[in-house]
Structures are given as structure tokens and as C-alpha cells.
Design a protein around this motif. Structure first.
Motif, PDB file in Angstrom:
ATOM      1  N   UNK A  74       0.840  -1.189   0.000  1.00 45.17           N
ATOM      2  CA  UNK A  74       0.000   0.000   0.000  1.00 45.17           C
ATOM      3  C   UNK A  74       0.878   1.242   0.000  1.00 45.17           C
ATOM      4  N   UNK A  96       1.949   0.356   3.814  1.00 44.26           N
ATOM      5  CA  UNK A  96       1.068   0.140   4.964  1.00 44.26           C
ATOM      6  C   UNK A  96       0.212  -1.108   4.819  1.00 44.26           C
ATOM      7  N   UNK A  97       0.489  -1.950   3.811  1.00 44.59           N
ATOM      8  CA  UNK A  97      -0.190  -3.252   3.807  1.00 44.59           C
ATOM      9  C   UNK A  97       0.865  -4.292   4.108  1.00 44.59           C
ATOM     10  N   UNK A  98       0.618  -5.069   5.160  1.00 46.32           N
ATOM     11  CA  UNK A  98       1.604  -6.047   5.608  1.00 46.32           C
ATOM     12  C   UNK A  98       2.027  -6.936   4.433  1.00 46.32           C
ATOM     13  N   UNK A  99       3.326  -6.952   4.158  1.00 42.98           N
ATOM     14  CA  UNK A  99       3.794  -7.623   2.938  1.00 42.98           C
ATOM     15  C   UNK A  99       4.923  -8.601   3.220  1.00 42.98           C
ATOM     16  N   UNK A 110       2.731 -11.201  16.364  1.00 41.34           N
ATOM     17  CA  UNK A 110       1.527 -10.375  16.233  1.00 41.34           C
ATOM     18  C   UNK A 110       0.403 -11.157  15.554  1.00 41.34           C
ATOM     19  N   UNK A 151      -5.564 -11.715   9.589  1.00 44.12           N
ATOM     20  CA  UNK A 151      -6.391 -11.512   8.407  1.00 44.12           C
ATOM     21  C   UNK A 151      -5.822 -12.238   7.196  1.00 44.12           C
ATOM     22  N   UNK A 162      -3.941 -11.973   4.474  1.00 41.92           N
ATOM     23  CA  UNK A 162      -4.255 -11.544   3.113  1.00 41.92           C
ATOM     24  C   UNK A 162      -3.547 -12.373   2.041  1.00 41.92           C
ATOM     25  N   UNK A 220      -0.052 -13.020  -0.034  1.00 38.75           N
ATOM     26  CA  UNK A 220       1.026 -13.229   0.936  1.00 38.75           C
ATOM     27  C   UNK A 220       0.822 -14.558   1.675  1.00 38.75           C
ATOM     28  N   UNK A 261      -6.477   4.010   7.917  1.00 39.04           N
ATOM     29  CA  UNK A 261      -6.477   2.551   7.856  1.00 39.04           C
ATOM     30  C   UNK A 261      -5.047   2.006   7.874  1.00 39.04           C
ATOM     31  N   UNK A 262      -4.911   0.849   8.521  1.00 39.58           N
ATOM     32  CA  UNK A 262      -3.606   0.202   8.678  1.00 39.58           C
ATOM     33  C   UNK A 262      -2.596   1.036   9.457  1.00 39.58           C
ATOM     34  N   UNK A 274       2.430   2.999  10.990  1.00 38.73           N
ATOM     35  CA  UNK A 274       1.660   1.888  10.442  1.00 38.73           C
ATOM     36  C   UNK A 274       1.638   0.684  11.384  1.00 38.73           C
ATOM     37  N   UNK A 275       0.639  -0.168  11.181  1.00 41.65           N
ATOM     38  CA  UNK A 275       0.556  -1.418  11.931  1.00 41.65           C
ATOM     39  C   UNK A 275       1.596  -2.400  11.423  1.00 41.65           C
ATOM     40  N   UNK A 276       1.859  -3.394  12.225  1.00 42.33           N
ATOM     41  CA  UNK A 276       2.581  -4.606  11.809  1.00 42.33           C
ATOM     42  C   UNK A 276       4.005  -4.330  11.353  1.00 42.33           C
TER      43      UNK A 276
END
Lengths: 360, 637
Positions: free
Chosen positions: A181, A216-219, B77, B145, B147, B150, B383-384, B452-454
């Protein structure tokens, strides 16, 4: 009897006040990714909506928590107190259902208007394609025929139409590329880079400067180290930058350390190989223009690396020491880095760093 | 009915007979024992999920730290989220439903006692299966989640464990949901009409329906993921014509109702606790019930607000913004009704009441920040980020966990016969309340500052250092509060302060029977005449509308009838639920071992035949269990 209760109420009030204060300080932040300090059109629109919603939410918060605290203090048990035995009050219940619905409708109208405003594509915008890799950013400028990485240059005062494009397959492993992201908080909200999809985003700012952002998208392993910068420049400065990118950097002086580095870059330690992997040129292009000549694209384009402030997903400042640490073992300094630990000698690293420094 | 003349039925094992000790717990079909097993197991997983959270907070306390590697961080996490959702909040809700539903509706057990036992053992084995991944090459590391794509490309076996582990837990949830729905609809005591049911029962019913419809959706997604990972299918692979967005739709179509699955039981709990300690009936019973049902329905129409940044287009974004905003209306109705319930009450601040009030106070914050997510352009920024992490912790910790602790302090005396200490209970509440706000309040600010998260770490020049440190201190304050709780349980157990039947002057049927209740719950099935029936047995209304206690001996409220007048047929213990539930994890281990060790390489798994043999063994065990179950009578003398 009452004093511990007083104490508790006091504590409760203190915590509530503390939280309000916390929220208050939100408006005084100055961090480089603070999106409540917008510097771009898109971020400004989001901030305008936030300001409306934040005020409404704060008012509701104070009223509801105020009523709660009031009830807790006022109706606490004391000798002789009796609870009033009522089951409800249809009038109040209807009113308290309708009022929130009206408030929400009031928020919905500007929200939806802004959604459509931001989805409009301005006609005279400058296109840029953003491609996300694990774990770095590739930028292509179709009009200028320029390719660069991690640090995106844009002109001020002009709409930049960013198309974020997910590659279907990972160029290294052949497995599906994952979702990333693209986010530069002070300029615009984020936009997911989805393999097989194209999404768009407008960047517009009048203020020259460097804006920080990150994936910002976990990758995966390198997610926290997939950072980026947007460098907004006056139209003249931007034109100069483009002109420089359109020409390859001049080669190093013959016989210099940098020239040794150039040979290592192209041919490795011999036969196009280093002990544990291929020569740099197998993955990195030194040609940043035109777009279809800027191959291979497995690793970031290094055509004008010495022009950038950072490297490796804008994770490290581009200093000789950092470059040397990186070349020694990429995944040791950046988790998940795809570049192999090539098994370079100290001298080879020195030569390569000297060469990379010449790529202005 | 049964006489010696009837021939012994055909069977595989001798029927278990133990009523105490180890085997009585393994073979029990008593909803109360199963409820205790569920609750105790969930609390143990709560400690594990909490430890993971503490390590995460240690890692993030300061910038550029290396307390754990990025790889371990991703596993922690991911497992923290999976643990807290699937192994803590959901099963704690199920534990309370198990224990309380029959007691509150005047039933002697749930509708399908063996299915109930099967649900517990499947849950336990599913949780252990997931955690065993830590020792078998790495835990799930793709986020709760998970996604796509991944989830396909992560090289360890972790995400295969995820796809199969959540599948097993889903079976447990479905079994529980069917059981609770049938129990609530069919097994209410005479006179307990739907609109006389306690609010907790209503919320349990709505939750069970949500589970019934939500779990099949995630089941499909998880099977697709399993096929993608183990057999190189291409459901989510864009290079082969699959679509990663499909996973997001399936996941959140399950995932958002799941949020309500987590919070509705807590809303039910608060709706029981507030009236008891305000000493007045719930305000707007019908409104609070219908608001719960409305949330149950509307919860299906908001899922894409998790995907605003995925590029769905302005029309879809607007539609889901609207639905998301308007689900706040029934939620607001509940908050107002809880305020109405304590209004003009006689508030007794016992520990369950403190947690219930804490729930209301914190849930308001989570609800308000939730509305800000519905403002799509603003959500594109939020978001995120940690702002989202703040929001859902205010809902799921400030909401669900506070509600669940309220229930533990409220109902544990019913299950054990002894009270939990008030002093340590209140200390527990205040430590948790302060620690919670210290931990998660700063997340709002970190999110607004663009964290950001994560991410496993962050640079020092982002302006995130101070609040991260505050948050870590808060996390350890929460840990201290949990230690206080554990200490309280053990000290209270040693002290054994008698609870009696009705320690709180309660309103609902569970307080009319002994603590702990006998195996058959009600010696005589009660005849229900009112909402809050037990209260009305204890108090009559004077002409000016005040409750007047019925004089001792004047009514049947305190006159106990512990010994049944007739012979009560209770379902008999059984080995088969636990046997049947062993099958699924065995099969799952077989499937995991089928996955190639290095994704993307054509190398076959090391020992295909052994994997297939393990799958077959699992299938045989499951079949054996189910056949034994079907062939044995539910109850025998």
C-alpha cells in the motif's frame, strides 16, 4: 465511607481528563508522517472531514461520558436510597435514536461528496506509475521516459496522477507478488497496490519539500523497511532533475577505485559471478531512460543512485558506511531483503561503494 | 423405564461412569463442566496471547530495537490476534453461554450435550494444533487476516497451520452455535416467552446465528487457501487468473460479523450486571433486544469498510460508508439504554459493576473512533495505522474483555459456591482500567502521527518514541492487573467465603438454585411468570410502585427444593465426543506435512505416503468416534 468513593470518582475523572488531554495533543504533533498536518490536496480534503467528525465525536464523547460519570456519582448507593422502578421511556428512546441518525446523515453528506471529488481524474495531470516490489518501490514516468526507485520526484503546483500497479508475479521467485500500500500521509491517503489491479491516486502540493511515507499493507518480513519519500520540487527544479535522469551518469575515471567498482558491478569477481550470487548488473539497471531500456528490474534502478538521499526502500541514509554494511550482508541490516549476501571482500565493497558514489 | 430385563446395548467401550476426577472431566456432557473447561482453557490462552503482546510491546518500546527478529515479530503479532479472537474472547463467550444459558432459561442441560462436549474438545485440539506450529517450523506469520497472496507465499508451514487450525476451530464454533440456538428456542421453561428472556440469552441467540452463517464463509476461504498452499491451486494467484481481492471479500464477510460475535455476548453481560447492581429493571428491554438483532443483521452489510484503500471505486465506498455509519445507530441505542438503566438507580459498586461501567465508558470511545473510519477519505489516512489498532482494542479489550471479566466476577460464585475477593477485585479493575488506557490511548496519537501497523521497528526521528514507551508501560500495568486477578482467584478459593444461592440479590433464574448448581440444575422446572422472574418472586410492588421484599416464608423464593421429587434423566457421560474430535487435528497434521518444504520449488514433500497414512488414521479415528456416538443411547441408567 465516602472518602474512598470520592477518591475513586476523582481517579475516574482524572483518567477521563487525561484522555481528553491526550486527544488534544493529537493536534500538536509534528512528526514527518503526521496526517493531521496536510501538505497536499488529497490529505487536506481528508483533514477537512476529520475536523468536522472530530468535533462532533468530541461533543458526543463529553456528553455521554459526562452523563455516565454524573449518574455514577449522583445515584451511588447511600443508606436510604431506593432505585426508581421504571422500565423505559418510549419518547426519550425514539428521540435518542433519531438524533444520532440525523447526526450521521449530516456526516454522510460531505463524506460522499468528498469520495466522488477525490475519485475524479484531472485532465492535464502528469502520469506516474508506481510498482511495488518486496520490499522497495519502482517509479516510471511515461511522459518523461524516466525510471527511478524509492524516492519519487514530483513538480509542485501540478496534479500528479499516480497509477499504482501490482505485478502479477514476483520477479525473483516467480511466486505471486503480494499486496502493498502506497502512503505519503501528508500528501494523500493510502492506496493499495494489488497484483493484477490498477488503482489511481492524485498527488498535488504547492509546498516544495521531502515527504515521508511507507508501505502500509503487511507484505512480509521487510514490511517495516519498505519506506519511501516524495520530493516535491518547483517546476524548474523538477525539469532539471528529469534532464539529469534522462542521461546516463558519466563513467568513472580510468584506473580509479571507482573504475574497479564499475567492472565488479558489470562482471562480478569473474564470469558475471560473485562467490554467492550474480554480478550487480544481473538485477540492477544503470539505465534510467527510456523506460523500456531500463532493465533488468529485479532490483531497484541504480542509474542515479548518488542523487538520492537514501537507499534500500528509503530505509538507510546513503552514506558510504551504510552502503558498505548493506553490501556486506543485505538481509542482516534489512530483514527480508531479497538481495543475496554475495560474499564480497572488503576491497570489493570499497570499490563498489566508490563506484556507486559516482552515479550522480 | 429401564429394567434389568433389557439386554445390554451393543457398544465399543464400557460406558464411563466417573462423576468426579480426571475421567469425569474427559467424558462429561454436563453443560456446566464443559463451560468451566471452556473458560479455564480460554484463560490459559489469554495468558499466552498476553505474553505475546508483552514481547511485542518490549520490541516497540524504543526505536530500532532488536528484542526479537522481524520473523518472530510477525509470528507473535499474528498469533496474538488469532489467540485473542479465536482462543480467548470467542471461547470465553461460549463458556459463559454454556454455563448460563440453561440456568437462565430454566433448563436442565443444553439440547445436544454430546455435541457440546465435541465442541469443547475440537476447540481445545484446534488451539493446541495452532500452537504446536511454534515447534514445527514456525507459527502463522501472515497476520490474523492472512491476506492473499502473501498467505500463499510465506515459506514456513505457518499459514498452512493457520488455514487448517482456524478450520478446526470453526467446526467447534458451528457445533456450539447449533446447540445454543436449539437450546434457546426449544428448551425454555414453561412461561419463559421470547420477550421474557434475559438480554444475555437474546445476545447469545444473535451471536449463535452470526456464527452459524459466518463460519461457513471463512471455511470456504480457508479451504481455498489450503488448496493454494498445499496443492498449488490458484484461487488467489493473479498470474494464473485468480484474484487476491476475492480473499478480502470472503475474509471480511466473515470478519465483520465476527466482530459482533465477539462483542454481543459482552453487551448481554452488561445488560444483566447493570440492572442487578442498580437495583432496577433494564431500561427499554425491547429496544435493547431489537438493537442487538439489528446489529446482527446490519453487521452483514459493512464488511467492505475494511477495504476502502483496496480500490473498490467511489460507489461501493459510499455505500459501505453509509451502512457503517448507520450501524452506529443501534449501537448508540444500547449505550443510551445502559445509561437509562443506571439512571435514578441505587448503584452498588461491586467488582462486576465496576467492570460493566468500565465497559460502557470504554466502548463509547471505541464506537466514536469507529464512526471516523466510516468517513472514507479520512479512513484512507487512518487505515492500517495504530489509530485502527487503538479503535479495535477499545472495542475488543475495553469492550469485550471488560465485559467478560464482569461476567467472571458476577457468575463465578454461582459456579464455585465461593465469592471472589472484593478488595483484590477492585484493585484488578483499577489497574486494568488505567493500564488499558495507558496502553491503547496513545495508539490513537501514534496512528495520527502516521505509525503503520505490523512493523517490527521504526526509526527514531518519526516522533513516535514517547507514546510507544508510555504504551509499553501500560501493557505491563495490564499484566500486573492480570496477576492480581490470578492471585485473587487462588486466595478466594482458599478462603471460600460462602456465596449462597443469591449473593447479589439477582433478578434471573440462575440465582434461584444452589451454588454450585446440582447436576440437574432445577429440582423442579420453574414456571416463569415475568421477565426478571426471580426478582418478582422475591419482591412485590407496593401501591406506590416501590419493591417490597416478600416476608420470609411468604413465597417460594428462598424455600429450597433441592431434592428432586421425580427421577430426573440426565444424559450420560461419553468417550465418543473426545474421540471424534481427535480425528480432525490428526488429518490436519497429515495435510500440513504434504506441503512442499520450499514454496515455489518443485521438490515433492519428504514423505508423501506417511502424510497420507496420517490423514487416513485421522479419518478412521473421527469415524470411530462418530459411529460410537451414534450407536450409543444419549442417556442410560
Amino acid at each position: 465511607m465516602t472518602s474512598p468513593r470520592r477518591l475513586r470518582c476523582g481517579l475516574f475523572a482524572a483518567v477521563l481528563l487525561g484522555m481528553v488531554a491526550l486527544l488534544g495533543t493529537a493536534c500538536s504533533g509534528t512528526g514527518p508522517q503526521d496526517f493531521l498536518h496536510p501538505a497536499g490536496y488529497n490529505a487536506q480534503k481528508a483533514d477537512d472531514l476529520w475536523n468536522i467528525v472530530f468535533v462532533i465525536a468530541t461533543i458526543i464523547f463529553v456528553i455521554v461520558e459526562g452523563l455516565l460519570v454524573y449518574a455514577i456519582v449522583k445515584f451511588r448507593h447511600r443508606p436510604g436510597r431506593e432505585a426508581a422502578q421504571f422500565h423505559g421511556n418510549p419518547k426519550i428512546e425514539v428521540v435518542l435514536t433519531v438524533i444520532p441518525a440525523l447526526i450521521l446523515a449530516g456526516i454522510a453528506i460531505p463524506t460522499i461528496r468528498t469520495i466522488f471529488e477525490l475519485s475524479a481524474k484531472p485532465s492535464d495531470s502528469m502520469p506516474v506509475t508506481v510498482i511495488a516490489h518486496q520490499f522497495w518501490w519502482e517509479y516510471q514516468y511515461p511522459d518523461q521516459q524516466v525510471v527511478t526507485a524509492n524516492e519519487l520526484h514530483i513538480p509542485t503546483g501540478r496534479d500528479v496522477l499516480v497509477t499504482v500497479e501490482g505485478e502479477p508475479s514476483d520477479l525473483v521467485t516467480g511466486l505471486p507478488e503480494v499486496i502493498h500500500s502506497f502512503w505519503v500521509p501528508r500528501l494523500a491517503g493510502k492506496q493499495d497496490v494489488v497484483p493484477g489491479h490498477k488503482n489511481t491516486l492524485i498527488l498535488f502540493t504547492n509546498t516544495p519539500g521531502t515527504y515521508r511515507g511507507q508501505c502500509t499493507e503487511f507484505c512480509g518480513l521487510g514490511h517495516g523497511f519498505m519506506r519511501l519519500r516524495v520530493i516535491a520540487q518547483s517546476p524548474t527544479d523538477f525539469e532539471n532533475w528529469v534532464l539529469n535522469q534522462q542521461n546516463d551518469a558519466p563513467g568513472p575515471a580510468k584506473g580509479s577505485l571507482a573504475a574497479t567498482g564499475a567492472t565488479l558491478f558489470q562482471n562480478g569477481a569473474g564470469g558475471g559471478q560473485f562467490p554467492n550470487g550474480p554480478a550487480c548488473s544481473a538485477c540492477h539497471s544503470l539505465t534510467s531512460s527510456p523506460v523500456d531500456k531500463a532493465v533488468p528490474r529485479v532490483g531497484p534502478n541504480l542509474g542515479h543512485l548518488a542523487d538520492r538521499a537514501t537507499f534500500a526502500g528509503a530505509t538507510f541514509d546513503r552514506t558510504d558506511a551504510n552502503l558498505a554494511r548493506w553490501l556486506n550482508s543485505p538481509s542482516a541490516v534489512k530483514p527480508g531483503a531479497r538481495m543475496p549476501t554475495l560474499g564480497l571482500t572488503t576491497d570489493q565493497i570499497k570499490a563498489l561503494v566508490a563506484y556507486l558514489d559516482t552515479l550522480k | 423405564m429401564a429394567t434389568a430385563a433389557i439386554a445390554e446395548p451393543r457398544r465399543l467401550f464400557r460406558r464411563p461412569r466417573a462423576t468426579t476426577g480426571f475421567w469425569s472431566w474427559i467424558t462429561t456432557v454436563d453443560h456446566k463442566k464443559i463451560g468451566i473447561l471452556y473458560g479455564a482453557t480460554a484463560l490459559l490462552f489469554f495468558l499466552l496471547g498476553g505474553l505475546e503482546a508483552l514481547v511485542i510491546r518490549m520490541q516497540l518500546a524504543r526505536p530500532d530495537q532488536h528484542v526479537i527478529s522481524a520473523n518472530t515479530y510477525n509470528q507473535f503479532f499474528t498469533m496474538h490476534g488469532i489467540t485473542m479472537i479465536f482462543l480467548v474472547v470467542m471461547p470465553m463467550g461460549v463458556a459463559l453461554m454454556n454455563y448460563m444459558i440453561p440456568l437462565m432459561i430454566g433448563a436442565r442441560d443444553v439440547a445436544f450435550p454430546r455435541l457440546n462436549a465435541f465442541s469443547y474438545w475440537t476447540f481445545l485440539f484446534g488451539g493446541l494444533f495452532l500452537y504446536s506450529s511454534f515447534f514445527l517450523g514456525g507459527a502463522p506469520d501472515g497476520g490474523w487476516f492472512g491476506y492473499a497472496p502473501l498467505n500463499q507465499t510465506l515459506p514456513s508451514h505457518g499459514m498452512t497451520f493457520y488455514s487448517l487450525g482456524l478450520q478446526i476451530l470453526g467446526v467447534a464454533s458451528l457445533a456450539g452455535a447449533v446447540n445454543f440456538i436449539v437450546t434457546i428456542i426449544n428448551m425454555r421453561a414453561p412461561g419463559m416467552t421470547m420477550m421474557r428472556m434475559p438480554v444475555f440469552i437474546w445476545m447469545s441467540l444473535v451471536t449463535s446465528f452470526l456464527l452459524l452463517f459466518a463460519m461457513p464463509i471463512i471455511a470456504i476461504a480457508l479451504f481455498q487457501l489450503m488448496f493454494d498452499r498445499v496443492f498449488q491451486a490458484n484461487f488467489f494467484n493473479p498470474a494464473a487468473g485468480g484474484d487476491p481481492i476475492l480473499w478480502q471479500h470472503l475474509f471480511w464477510l466473515f470478519g465483520h460479523p465476527e466482530v459482533y460475535i465477539l462483542i454481543l455476548p459482552a453487551m448481554g453481560i452488561v445488560s444483566e450486571v447493570l440492572p442487578t447492581f442498580a437495583r432496577k429493571p433494564i431500561f427499554g428491554y425491547a429496544a435493547i433486544v431489537f438493537a442487538g438483532i439489528a446489529i446482527g443483521f446490519m453487521g452483514w452489510g459493512v464488511w467492505a469498510h475494511h477495504m476502502f484503500a483496496a480500490g473498490l471505486g467511489p460507489v461501493a465506498d459510499s455505500a459501505f460508508a453509509l451502512s457503517t455509519m448507520f450501524i452506529a445507530v443501534p449501537t448508540g441505542v444500547k449505550i443510551f439504554n445502559w445509561l437509562g438503566t443506571i439512571w435514578k438507580g441505587d448503584l452498588h459498586f461491586r467488582t462486576p459493576m465496576l467492570f460493566a461501567l468500565g465497559f460502557v465508558a470504554m466502548f463509547v470511545i471505541g464506537g466514536l473512533s469507529g464512526v471516523t473510519h466510516a468517513v472514507v477519505p479520512s479512513d484512507w489516512e487512518q487505515t492500517d495505522t495504530y489509530y485502527i489498532v487503538a479503535h479495535f482494542h477499545y472495542v475488543l479489550f475495553g469492550g469485550a474483555i471488560f465485559g467478560l471479566f464482569s461476567a467472571i466476577y458476577y457468575w463465578l460464585p454461582k459456579a464455585t459456591g465461593w465469592m471472589l475477593g472484593e478488595g483484590l477485585g477492585k484493585l484488578h479493575f483499577w489497574l486494568m482500567f488505567i493500564g488499558f488506557n495507558l496502553t491503547f490511548g496513545p495508539f490513537h496519537l501514534l496512528g495520527l502521527e502516521g505509525m503503520p501497523r505490523r512493523i517490527p521497528t521504526y526509526p527514531a526521528d518519526m516522533g513516535w518514541n514517547f507514546w510507544n514507551m508510555v504504551s509499553t508501560i501500560g501493557a505491563f500495568t495490564i499484566a500486573l492487573s492480570i496477576a492480581t486477578f490470578i492471585l485473587n482467584v487462588f486466595l478466594s478459593r482458599a478462603r471460600r467465603e460462602e456465596a449462597g444461592d443469591d449473593p447479589w440479590d439477582g433478578r434471573t433464574l440462575e440465582w434461584s438454585i444452589p451454588s454450585p448448581p446440582p447436576e440437574y440444575n432445577f429440582a423442579t422446572v420453574p414456571l416463569v411468570k415475568d421477565r426478571d422472574d426471580f426478582w418478582h418472586r422475591k419482591y412485590v410492588t407496593s401501591p406506590d410502585g416501590r419493591p417490597v421484599p416478600v416476608l420470609a416464608g411468604g413465597a417460594d423464593a428462598t424455600a429450597h427444593d433441592d431434592e428432586p421429587h421425580e427421577h430426573i434423566h440426565m444424559p450420560s457421560p461419553s468417550y465418543f465426543p473426545v474421540v471424534a474430535s481427535l480425528g480432525a487435528p490428526l488429518m490436519a497434521y497429515g495435510v500440513v506435512s504434504l506441503q512442499p518444504l520450499n514454496l515455489g520449488s518443485p521438490s515433492p514433500p519428504p514423505n508423501e505416503m506417511a502424510s497420507i497414512a496420517l490423514i487416513l488414521v485421522g479419518a478412521v479415528v473421527a469415524l470411530l468416534g462418530f459411529f460410537g456416538w451414534v450407536l450409543e443411547p444419549a442417556a442410560e441408567e
